[in-house]
Every structure is written in structure tokens, then in C-alpha cells.
Design an enzyme around this catalytic site. Structure first.
Site, PDB file in Angstrom:
ATOM      1  N   CYS A   1       5.918  -5.488 -11.431  1.00  0.00           N
ATOM      2  CA  CYS A   1       4.558  -5.033 -10.326  1.00  0.00           C
ATOM      3  C   CYS A   1       3.221  -4.874 -11.460  1.00  0.00           C
ATOM      4  O   CYS A   1       2.799  -6.241 -10.706  1.00  0.00           O
ATOM      5  CB  CYS A   1       5.000  -3.934 -10.004  1.00  0.00           C
ATOM      6  SG  CYS A   1       6.496  -3.661  -8.636  1.00  0.00           S
ATOM      7  N   ARG A   2       2.705  -4.206 -11.732  1.00  0.00           N
ATOM      8  CA  ARG A   2       2.230  -3.596 -12.151  1.00  0.00           C
ATOM      9  C   ARG A   2       1.506  -4.587 -13.519  1.00  0.00           C
ATOM     10  O   ARG A   2       0.453  -4.613 -13.774  1.00  0.00           O
ATOM     11  CB  ARG A   2       1.527  -2.530 -12.765  1.00  0.00           C
ATOM     12  CG  ARG A   2       1.369  -1.375 -11.810  1.00  0.00           C
ATOM     13  CD  ARG A   2       1.069   0.150 -12.096  1.00  0.00           C
ATOM     14  NE  ARG A   2       2.904   0.374 -12.777  1.00  0.00           N
ATOM     15  CZ  ARG A   2       2.711   1.465 -13.350  1.00  0.00           C
ATOM     16  NH1 ARG A   2       1.882   2.443 -13.543  1.00  0.00           N
ATOM     17  NH2 ARG A   2       4.329   2.256 -13.790  1.00  0.00           N
ATOM     18  N   SER A   3       2.213  -4.461 -14.700  1.00  0.00           N
ATOM     19  CA  SER A   3       1.538  -5.692 -15.783  1.00  0.00           C
ATOM     20  C   SER A   3       2.251  -6.865 -15.385  1.00  0.00           C
ATOM     21  O   SER A   3       0.736  -7.718 -15.692  1.00  0.00           O
ATOM     22  CB  SER A   3       2.626  -4.818 -16.878  1.00  0.00           C
ATOM     23  OG  SER A   3       3.889  -5.648 -16.771  1.00  0.00           O
TER      24      SER A   3
ATOM     25  N   CYS B   1       3.553  -1.421 -18.226  1.00  0.00           N
ATOM     26  CA  CYS B   1       3.521  -0.595 -17.049  1.00  0.00           C
ATOM     27  C   CYS B   1       5.586  -0.161 -17.457  1.00  0.00           C
ATOM     28  O   CYS B   1       5.665  -0.137 -18.932  1.00  0.00           O
ATOM     29  CB  CYS B   1       3.486  -1.296 -15.408  1.00  0.00           C
ATOM     30  SG  CYS B   1       4.918  -2.569 -15.838  1.00  0.00           S
TER      31      CYS B   1
ATOM     32  N   ASN C   1       7.934  -3.953 -15.504  1.00  0.00           N
ATOM     33  CA  ASN C   1       7.566  -5.170 -16.233  1.00  0.00           C
ATOM     34  C   ASN C   1       7.918  -5.745 -14.712  1.00  0.00           C
ATOM     35  O   ASN C   1       7.747  -7.233 -15.241  1.00  0.00           O
ATOM     36  CB  ASN C   1       7.854  -5.649 -17.354  1.00  0.00           C
ATOM     37  CG  ASN C   1       6.972  -6.717 -17.943  1.00  0.00           C
ATOM     38  OD1 ASN C   1       7.487  -7.855 -18.484  1.00  0.00           O
ATOM     39  ND2 ASN C   1       5.051  -7.144 -17.076  1.00  0.00           N
TER      40      ASN C   1
ATOM     41  N   ASP D   1       2.378   2.932  -9.326  1.00  0.00           N
ATOM     42  CA  ASP D   1       3.180   1.555  -8.933  1.00  0.00           C
ATOM     43  C   ASP D   1       3.599   1.361  -7.352  1.00  0.00           C
ATOM     44  O   ASP D   1       3.666   2.331  -7.169  1.00  0.00           O
ATOM     45  CB  ASP D   1       4.252   2.352  -9.838  1.00  0.00           C
ATOM     46  CG  ASP D   1       5.455   1.678  -9.778  1.00  0.00           C
ATOM     47  OD1 ASP D   1       4.994   0.519  -9.468  1.00  0.00           O
ATOM     48  OD2 ASP D   1       5.968   1.697 -11.148  1.00  0.00           O
TER      49      ASP D   1
END
Length: 152
Positions: free
Chosen positions: A14-16, A9, A12, A125
Site C-alpha cells: 500500500c504505502r511504500s 512500510c 510493501n 496504513d
């Protein structure tokens, strides 16, 4: 065979890292599935930092521990280290592909390709949307889809 999977993401935080923790948990329910999972960001804004606090809290509520993860930046060598690179949106996909070496045949696939039934074309995000549950719902669905593909 061990599948080497990298989630990507922007920062690095939140999402990933959430995808890394969720896939690790879901894959652990399949003892014959061997995976090495990591995550990275296309920016250098948060290198060495833990995942975003509100994202950690939302993940913890569902039983996922992100506290030990630390942000790192995506690097060209990741094309050699991983079998599958999984960006969270088109912008990160483009940033990953810009670094692709000419010789690389590493598979790069948007995470939402593993959750087509959701109708989403990217993982929003939550740093900006503030909707951490939506992100977790989508990450869980895509992780289940990815595990199903790997188990074939």
C-alpha cells in the site's frame, strides 16, 4: 548525481509502492533531478505480490500506475544500496534501524518529515484505515517536500 531512495512500510503493498510511484511521477517534472526509487516491506507476508487492489484503484484515479510493482522485503544490504531510506511510520523505522549495520551512515527519515505542515507524524496504513485518499494526499505532499529538498 543520482539519489537512491527506498520507501519502506509493513507489507510493501500500500504505502511504500504508492510513494515509489508518486515520487517517480513528481520527480519526472524536474529533468535535472536524477533519482532511483524502490520500495520494500519489513515483513515477508506479500513478497512477489502486486500492490493491494483498492490502493491501485485509488492511485490510478490520480494517474499513478502501481500495477508493475511487486512486493519485496527490506534487507540489510539496502543500507548499502540507497542514500535515503524512508519508513512510513515509527514501527517500520524501528524495524529498519534494528537491521542497521554498525558502520552504516545511510540517512533514515520518516516520510512525514518532508510534509511537516500536514501535522501528521506517520502515513496511516490504508489497508487498515480504508482511507486511500488520505494516504495519497499525504504521500503527494511528502513527495513534493522531498523533491524540494533534493532540488536545493
Amino acid at each position: 548525481m543520482t539519489y537512491r531512495i527506498l520507501f519502506v512500510c509493513l507489507g510493501n503493498i500500500c504505502r511504500s509502492p504508492t510513494a515509489e510511484a508518486v515520487l517517480r511521477a513528481i520527480a519526472s517534472d524536474h529533468p535535472t533531478l536524477k533519482v532511483h526509487i524502490d520500495s520494500a516491506g519489513t515483513s515477508d507476508w506479500h513478497i512477489g505480490e502486486p500492490p493491494y487492489g483498492p490502493m491501485q484503484d485509488a492511485a490510478q484515479t490520480r494517474g499513478y500506475d502501481l500495477s508493475r510493482l511487486r512486493a519485496r522485503q527490506f534487507v540489510v544490504e539496502d543500507f548499502d544500496r540507497f542514500d535515503l531510506i524512508v519508513p512510513m511510520d515509527e514501527s517500520n523505522l524501528a524495524n529498519v534501524e534494528r537491521l542497521r549495520p554498525n558502520r552504516s551512515t545511510t540517512r533514515v527519515e520518516l516520510f512525514t518529515e518532508f510534509a511537516r505542515d500536514t501535522g501528521m507524524d506517520h502515513v496511516p496504513d490504508p489497508y487498515y484505515t480504508r482511507n486511500f485518499d488520505e494516504t495519497l494526499d499525504l504521500v503527494e505532499a511528502a513527495s513534493r517536500g522531498l523533491v524540494a529538498e533534493l532540488m536545493r
